[in-house]
Design an enzyme around this catalytic site. Structure first.
Site, PDB file in Angstrom:
ATOM      1  CE  LYS A  76      -1.582   2.714   3.043  1.00 29.07           C
ATOM      2  NZ  LYS A  76      -1.366   3.939   2.257  1.00 29.07           N
ATOM      3  CD  GLU A 107      13.015   0.281   9.613  1.00 25.36           C
ATOM      4  OE1 GLU A 107      13.676   1.319   9.786  1.00 25.36           O
ATOM      5  OE2 GLU A 107      13.433  -0.843   9.898  1.00 25.36           O
ATOM      6  CB  SER A 155       4.552   9.679  11.077  1.00 23.51           C
ATOM      7  OG  SER A 155       3.259   9.116  11.094  1.00 23.51           O
ATOM      8  CB  THR A 156       6.775   8.298  15.809  1.00 22.93           C
ATOM      9  OG1 THR A 156       8.127   8.083  15.372  1.00 22.93           O
ATOM     10  CG2 THR A 156       6.618   7.736  17.201  1.00 22.93           C
ATOM     11  CD  GLU A 202      10.661  12.535  11.481  1.00 25.09           C
ATOM     12  OE1 GLU A 202       9.447  12.231  11.481  1.00 25.09           O
ATOM     13  OE2 GLU A 202      11.539  11.782  11.027  1.00 25.09           O
ATOM     14  CB  CYS A 237      13.712   8.414   8.379  1.00 24.16           C
ATOM     15  SG  CYS A 237      14.683   7.232   7.422  1.00 24.16           S
ATOM     16  N   GLY A 239       2.711   4.838  13.332  1.00 28.89           N
ATOM     17  CA  GLY A 239       3.308   3.568  13.773  1.00 28.89           C
ATOM     18  C   GLY A 239       2.737   3.109  15.097  1.00 28.89           C
TER      19      GLY A 239
HETATM   20  P1  NAD Z   1       2.632   8.659   7.614  1.00 30.02           P
HETATM   21  O1  NAD Z   1       2.824   7.905   8.871  1.00 30.02           O
HETATM   22  O2  NAD Z   1       1.653   9.752   7.588  1.00 30.02           O
HETATM   23  O3  NAD Z   1       2.212   7.663   6.423  1.00 30.02           O
HETATM   24  C1  NAD Z   1       3.027   6.578   6.022  1.00 30.02           C
HETATM   25  C2  NAD Z   1       2.156   5.545   5.312  1.00 30.02           C
HETATM   26  O4  NAD Z   1       1.287   4.954   6.263  1.00 30.02           O
HETATM   27  C3  NAD Z   1       1.265   6.110   4.209  1.00 30.02           C
HETATM   28  O5  NAD Z   1       1.171   5.150   3.174  1.00 30.02           O
HETATM   29  C4  NAD Z   1      -0.070   6.261   4.922  1.00 30.02           C
HETATM   30  O6  NAD Z   1      -1.169   6.226   4.020  1.00 30.02           O
HETATM   31  C5  NAD Z   1      -0.048   5.019   5.800  1.00 30.02           C
HETATM   32  N1  NAD Z   1      -0.905   5.051   6.985  1.00 30.02           N
HETATM   33  C6  NAD Z   1      -1.020   6.049   7.880  1.00 30.02           C
HETATM   34  N2  NAD Z   1      -1.906   5.682   8.834  1.00 30.02           N
HETATM   35  C7  NAD Z   1      -2.324   4.430   8.537  1.00 30.02           C
HETATM   36  C8  NAD Z   1      -3.228   3.513   9.143  1.00 30.02           C
HETATM   37  N3  NAD Z   1      -3.901   3.820  10.244  1.00 30.02           N
HETATM   38  N4  NAD Z   1      -3.386   2.306   8.562  1.00 30.02           N
HETATM   39  C9  NAD Z   1      -2.706   1.974   7.455  1.00 30.02           C
HETATM   40  N5  NAD Z   1      -1.866   2.809   6.811  1.00 30.02           N
HETATM   41  C10 NAD Z   1      -1.666   4.020   7.359  1.00 30.02           C
HETATM   42  O7  NAD Z   1       4.104   9.169   7.208  1.00 30.02           O
HETATM   43  P2  NAD Z   1       4.530  10.086   5.980  1.00 30.02           P
HETATM   44  O8  NAD Z   1       4.232  11.503   6.270  1.00 30.02           O
HETATM   45  O9  NAD Z   1       4.019   9.483   4.720  1.00 30.02           O
HETATM   46  O10 NAD Z   1       6.142   9.849   6.009  1.00 30.02           O
HETATM   47  C11 NAD Z   1       7.010  10.582   6.785  1.00 30.02           C
HETATM   48  C12 NAD Z   1       7.453   9.795   8.009  1.00 30.02           C
HETATM   49  O11 NAD Z   1       8.068   8.572   7.622  1.00 30.02           O
HETATM   50  C13 NAD Z   1       8.507  10.527   8.817  1.00 30.02           C
HETATM   51  O12 NAD Z   1       8.176  10.456  10.187  1.00 30.02           O
HETATM   52  C14 NAD Z   1       9.790   9.747   8.538  1.00 30.02           C
HETATM   53  O13 NAD Z   1      10.765   9.828   9.539  1.00 30.02           O
HETATM   54  C15 NAD Z   1       9.256   8.367   8.374  1.00 30.02           C
HETATM   55  N6  NAD Z   1      10.216   7.524   7.638  1.00 30.02           N
HETATM   56  C16 NAD Z   1      10.919   6.572   8.334  1.00 30.02           C
HETATM   57  C17 NAD Z   1      11.859   5.789   7.677  1.00 30.02           C
HETATM   58  C18 NAD Z   1      12.664   4.733   8.408  1.00 30.02           C
HETATM   59  O14 NAD Z   1      13.249   3.889   7.743  1.00 30.02           O
HETATM   60  N7  NAD Z   1      12.717   4.750   9.728  1.00 30.02           N
HETATM   61  C19 NAD Z   1      12.063   5.964   6.303  1.00 30.02           C
HETATM   62  C20 NAD Z   1      11.337   6.951   5.638  1.00 30.02           C
HETATM   63  C21 NAD Z   1      10.398   7.715   6.320  1.00 30.02           C
END
Ligand code: NAD
Length: 498
Positions: A196, A270, A249-250, A403, A304, A253
């Site tokens: 997804k 992650e 995002s945390t 962050e 990240c 997550g």
């Molecule tokens: P986000 O958490 O808003 O979304 C990430 C993904 O999760 C998207 O596909 C979103 O549609 C999905 N999602 C969100 N809530 C969900 C739920 N309840 N059920 C199922 N899917 C859901 O994050 P973002 O704004 O897209 O990305 C930025 C974040 O990602 C930053 O915090 C960054 O640090 C982190 N990141 C971490 C790593 C790592 O390896 N640690 C790598 C890249 C990005």
């Protein structure tokens, strides 16, 4: 990781209508077929450079996700994939890698077109996509999927079996690389997957589906449905999903971990970071500027592992700050389609607003903006923010703890190595970090005490063999390396008669 030359993607803006296949633009990949969407909702993609709509694509509806999960379950329970030998699966992985190589320019152009990543960054990172598949294909030849041990009685085989059906959820910032890292490991393990991608970057996963199709994988092994949170929620709650592997995002997550805990599903996370780069008092500032400064705000800080807290010895603060500010002010801001551009826009309006808010928060907390501090001048459209350095930051300030995910770096002064380690560790996050010293042994001693999943000395590096992931609120589990494969395996002890 080397900073390579700009990629040969050309300077003409992404033209989805002519560069993408009909399938990628209008369908989902489910059960080995390109199926039209069940609903009418669409995701609109906006250019961060012009703020104009570039295209819209179908948004996954509950029925689409239902079909994808059912197909992946069927492919796992009754299809050939989990029952192939690791070496047979490895052959498929190598074919996918070749297909990715064939489409590398398209992947790169789609990445730049969707979120405005600058070409140097795309060039440095995107080669990892095919490499993930080749790495796991090679690992499959030597990994102990099965071993014999000597128990007190009888014989024992320890089997490492695929965990089952995996949901792979990825963010928008580096979609190809983050997805291939997961897909390659999951497939090498024998899992089937539902990917997804996020609403902002639906294309990469769909182009990857074309690679999977061309590589001849059995139907249902890889399924791709771009969807938002609501339909994503359905995916993580579904009892047919054995493992959720999430990057994002945390906050999201935490929610996903809670849902998975409730049904005791396996989960890998992650998440975000607030990584510290520690310059020891004997560090060569010139080499730090050359090798690490780009990673304080790569891709406008929307990565990240960005080294967003720079810890400098009080004794060399002024010397460091002058050099760092000069280096940041010399960065070329501009259109990511220009190969000379070092810093492009942030990726979307909500990112721009978030980053500008944090800059105001920093000012309000008493930190001093030494360069940047708002929208970049000279652009009358596009989400351009001037690379911003805050000095006189105290580690208790929000700009040092949260962050920001933008081109904003906090400079924090310290007195001794001991104090630098304490500041680096005084964080909810624990993703990445770096230490610079003329004395590598001293830097290693400091690095060993920093509580993060990834740390580099006198440089910055990532590699397919190196497990990547976070301590603390930066995540649970590791990707890449054998550890990344282990995340998609279950262990079974099978006793046999003597
Ligand atoms: P986000 O958490 O808003 O979304 C990430 C993904 O999760 C998207 O596909 C979103 O549609 C999905 N999602 C969100 N809530 C969900 C739920 N309840 N059920 C199922 N899917 C859901 O994050 P973002 O704004 O897209 O990305 C930025 C974040 O990602 C930053 O915090 C960054 O640090 C982190 N990141 C971490 C790593 C790592 O390896 N640690 C790598 C890249 C990005």
């Amino acid at each position: 990781m080397a900073i390579t030359a700009p990629v040969a993607v050309g300077s003409r803006p992404f033209d989805p209508q002519n560069e993408l296949s009909d399938n990628v633009r209008t369908r989902f990949f489910i059960d080995g077929q390109w199926l039209p969407p069940a609903g009418n909702d669409r995701f609109t993609l906006i250019s961060p450079v012009t703020e104009d709509e570039t295209m819209s694509v179908p948004a996954g509806a509950p029925q689409d996700m239902e079909a994808a999960v059912a197909a992946a379950r069927r492919a796992f329970d009754t299809g050939p994939w989990p029952r192939l030998t690791p070496l047979e699966r490895a052959e498929h992985l190598r074919r996918i890698a070749d297909e990715i190589d064939r489409r590398l320019e398209l992947f790169q152009r789609a990445w730049i077109g969707q979120v405005g990543a600058p070409q140097w960054f795309v060039g440095a990172i995107s080669g990892a996509a095919a490499h993930h598949f080749r790495y796991y294909a090679d690992l499959a030849a030597t990994y102990p999927f099965e071993e014999e041990r000597t128990p007190t009685m009888g014989r024992l085989k320890v089997l490492r079996e695929p965990v089952g059906v995996a949901a792979l959820i990825i963010p928008w910032n580096a979609p190809l690389v983050l997805l291939t890292q997961k897909v390659a490991a999951a497939l090498a393990a024998g899992c089937t997957v539902v990917a997804k991608p996020s609403p902002e970057t639906p294309l990469d996963a769909l182009i990857l589906a074309e690679c999977v199709e061309a590589a001849g994988l059995p139907p249902g092994v890889v399924n791709v449905v771009p969807a938002g949170r609501e339909v994503g929620n359905m995916l993580i709650s579904d009892a047919r999903i054995d493992k959720v592997s999430f990057t994002g995002s945390t906050d999201a997550g935490r929610h996903i971990a809670t849902v998975c805990a409730d049904r005791l599903a396996r989960v890998g996370l992650e998440l975000g970071g607030k990584s510290a780069s520690i310059l020891c008092d004997d560090a060569d500032i010139g080499s730090w500027l050359q090798s690490l400064a780009p990673f304080t705000m790569p891709f406008s800080g929307q990565i990240c592992f960005s080294q967003t807290r720079v810890l400098v010895p009080r004794s060399r603060h002024d010397e460091f700050l002058d050099a760092y500010v000069a280096a940041v002010e010399s960065l070329k801001l501009g259109d990511p389609w220009d190969a000379e551009t070092q810093v492009g826009p942030v990726s979307m309006a909500r990112q721009r607003d978030r980053v500008l808010d944090y800059i105001e928060i920093g000012r309000g907390e008493g930190a001093r903006v030494v360069t940047g501090g708002g929208r970049a001048s000279g652009f009358n459209r596009g989400y351009f923010i001037a690379p911003t350095i805050f000095d006189r930051v105290d580690n208790s300030m929000r700009i040092a703890r949260e962050e920001i995910f933008g081109p904003v770096v906090s400079v924090i002064s310290y007195g001794s190595d001991e104090e630098a380690i304490a500041i680096a560790n005084d964080s909810d996050f624990g993703l990445s970090g770096s230490v610079y010293s003329a004395d590598v042994a001293r830097a290693e001693a400091v690095a060993r005490r920093v509580r993060t999943g990834h740390i580099s000395i006198n440089g910055f590096n990532l590699d397919a063999v190196a497990p990547f992931g976070g301590f603390k609120k930066s995540g649970i589990g590791r990707e890449s390396g054998p550890e990344g494969l282990a995340g998609f395996l279950e262990t079974k002890s099978m006793f046999l008669p003597a």
